[in-house]
Motif scaffolding. Structure first.
Motif, PDB file in Angstrom:
ATOM      1  N   GLN A   1       0.683  -1.245  -0.004  1.00 26.46           N
ATOM      2  CA  GLN A   1      -0.059   0.396  -0.437  1.00 26.46           C
ATOM      3  C   GLN A   1       1.061   0.976  -0.015  1.00 26.46           C
TER       4      GLN A   1
ATOM      5  N   SER B   1      -8.358   1.435  -0.057  1.00 31.50           N
ATOM      6  CA  SER B   1      -7.188   0.561  -0.087  1.00 31.50           C
ATOM      7  C   SER B   1      -7.857  -0.193   0.408  1.00 31.50           C
TER       8      SER B   1
ATOM      9  N   LEU C   1      -7.152   0.409  -4.364  1.00 31.59           N
ATOM     10  CA  LEU C   1      -6.714  -0.958  -4.458  1.00 31.59           C
ATOM     11  C   LEU C   1      -6.593  -1.991  -3.368  1.00 31.59           C
TER      12      LEU C   1
ATOM     13  N   TRP D   1     -12.509  -3.583  -3.851  1.00 33.56           N
ATOM     14  CA  TRP D   1     -11.303  -3.556  -4.944  1.00 33.56           C
ATOM     15  C   TRP D   1     -10.362  -5.023  -4.717  1.00 33.56           C
TER      16      TRP D   1
END
Length: 226
Positions: free
Chosen positions: A42, A60, A79, A185
């Motif tokens: 990340q 994320s 993400l 995600w």
């Protein structure tokens, strides 16, 4: 757009460090693991995003829960730093990184990267197609769910959405279905790559057309090879 290629390159450079963080894990409130490997990936993405895509907001898994207001015309990088963390911390090789980029509400690039399998699929790349009778299933299925599966098919449960969706896009799976609902995600990279390569993509029973999905709910998905 070459953001995904840069990220894959940077992760490859730091892959040994990612591996070294397999056993540094914390249990989240939902009973799932997060490893320091997730956090490292990340951070890699976030640092490059600040330089290359400074007007995009990062969505994320490891930044949840979110309290922001979402804009369908906004610019976002979605993400999953390590999809299949349970596999990753268990020493299995079926785990991956998923990225989808939206600029002013429009999808511009997606990536599925499976580091230990050395497989990468980025928007615009060609893909080798296979023919299969195997159906991929989500690892969230219960024993009762499994007992009710129809006969006459080969099934696989791998526990990594990026692996499963890429397999369906390649035709290595005839289909992949997640009926228990997952976060944006987990699925946006696979959904957008499926559209690019002519694979049927469905979200909550409706044809998927490339729209961004936000972390305000979870979604049931199906990829069906043409």
């Amino acid at each position: 757009m070459n953001f995904c290629a840069e990220i894959v390159n940077e992760i490859r450079i730091q892959l040994e460090e990612v591996y070294s963080l397999r056993d540094k894990i914390t249990m989240k409130s939902d009973g799932t693991y997060v490893s320091e490997g997730d956090v490292l990936v990340q951070n890699i993405v976030y640092e490059r995003l600040k330089v290359i895509l400074p007007f995009h907001q990062l969505i994320s898994e490891e930044m949840a829960p979110f309290k922001e207001e979402w804009n369908e015309k906004g610019s976002y990088v979605v993400l999953d730093p390590i999809d299949g963390t349970e596999n990753f911390v268990s020493g299995l090789i079926e785990w991956g990184v998923g990225i989808s980029i939206y600029t002013e509400g429009k999808h511009v690039e997606s990536c599925i990267y499976l580091p230990e399998l050395d497989q990468v699929q980025i928007t615009g790349m060609p893909i080798k197609k296979f023919t299969s009778r195997i159906r991929g299933l989500s690892s969230s299925l219960t024993k009762q769910d499994l007992e009710q599966l129809p006969e006459g098919f080969e099934y696989r449960i791998v526990g990594c959405s990026m692996y499963n969706m890429l397999s369906a896009i390649k035709g290595s799976f005839a289909s992949f279905e997640n009926v228990k609902a997952v976060a944006c995600w987990d699925i946006l990279p696979g959904l957008n790559l499926a559209l690019e390569h002519g694979v049927g993509a469905f979200v909550d029973g409706e044809v998927y057309t490339g729209q961004i999905l936000f972390p305000t709910k979870k979604y049931k998905i199906l990829l069906q090879s043409a």
